[in-house]
Scaffold this active site. Structure first.
Site: not given
Ligand code: NVA
Ligand code: CP
Length: 308
Positions: A129, A132, A262, A290
């Protein structure tokens, strides 16, 4: 063509250039000056998973840069009915100027990028990610944490992998505490440790949250059940018992330590209600960042779109 798939694809200087751009554009935005860095450009935003922050920040961000965002849920486009990723890439990238994708396997994102004629941004995969983490870095700097010791407590997931790459590239200390069986991907760990050799980053792994948090500047965590892992929820909640970030754990960090998340956050699981609310100013500044960090990334990619 430069894509933004993981942090490992950029030098430290390039990542810092993107952050500097983000800071500059953030300051302009705060003065309500909307400079059209990407006038008339279209950002295609493909989502195979849910999102609040990623969708709103990218769509608002490209609009404030003078362009427009197209929200493309996989439920609504032919991708969701089986049209191959490589065909989707070849169609969409002939019509838009940049693409952001949130998907499952990281290889699907790589496949899209391979066939794309325009820069592609990773809006989250099962493995990484990175947008983020650029945001989290911007937030840490704003909080005066320029060369922090960071403790990550929880699941060895896409967020942890991106923390590994950020620390490895920028050269700060990262301590990771995960339960047995929920450690990071070994290949990603080895890649990060190799990069860390040249940056001077110290990265350690363990299973004791207290050990990780002791004396650190930044504490962070993430959900114990990521998108796509809903079937494992029950066993995960048992495995992560003892990994909650609460006031008892935070008391081991430096007195001025910040807590990052996050989001979305699940109170009573990875973080206590009390700790979350105590640190909510920073957490929601992180969420707002973000918007700013991704503008820096988009403008940088636009300026480097003709490079290899
Ligand atoms: N580890 C989480 C992050 C969400 C922003 C997911 O992948 O669902
Ligand atoms: N932190 C993040 O990516 O949030 P969302 O899943 O809401 O986009």
């Amino acid at each position: 063509m430069r894509h933004f798939l993981t942090l490992k694809d950029f030098t430290k200087d390039e990542l810092l250039e993107m952050i500097a751009l983000a800071q500059k554009i953030k300051a302009q935005t705060k003065e309500r000056k909307f400079v059209p860095y990407m006038e008339h450009q279209t950002l295609g935003m493909i989502f195979e998973k849910s999102s609040t922050r990623t969708r709103v920040s990218f769509e608002t961000g490209i609009y404030q840069l003078g362009g427009v965002g197209l929200f493309l849920s996989s439920n609504d486009i032919q991708l969701g009915r089986g049209e191959p990723m490589k065909d989707t890439a070849r169609v969409i990238s002939r019509m838009v100027d940049m693409v952001m994708i949130r998907t499952f396997e990281h290889t699907k994102l790589e496949e899209f990028a391979h066939y794309s004629q325009v820069p592609v941004i990773n809006g989250l995969t099962d493995s990484y990610h990175p947008v983020q983490l650029m945001t989290d870095y911007l937030t840490m700097i704003e909080c005066g944490k320029h060369n922090p010791t960071v403790a990550y407590v929880g699941d060895g997931n896409n967020m942890t992998h991106s923390w590994l790459m950020l620390a490895a590239k920028l050269g700060f200390e990262l301590r990771i505490a995960t339960p047995q069986g929920y450690t990071c991907d070994e290949q990603i760990v080895q890649e990060a440790l190799t990069i860390a050799q040249s940056s001077g980053a110290t990265i350690t792994f363990g299973h004791d949250p207290k050990e990780a948090v002791k004396g650190c500047d930044v504490v962070t965590t993430d959900t114990w059940v990521s998108m796509g892992q809903e079937d494992e929820k029950e066993q995960r909640l048992k495995a992560f018992d003892g990994y909650i970030v609460d006031e008892a754990l935070m008391s081991l960090a430096k007195p001025d330590a910040i807590f990052l998340h996050c989001l979305p956050a699940y109170r009573g699981y990875e973080v206590s209600e009390e700790t979350f609310e105590k640190h909510s100013d920073v957490i929601f500044s992180e969420a707002e960042n973000r918007l700013h960090a991704q503008k820096g990334i988009m403008v940088w990619l636009d300026a480097h779109r003709n490079e290899d």
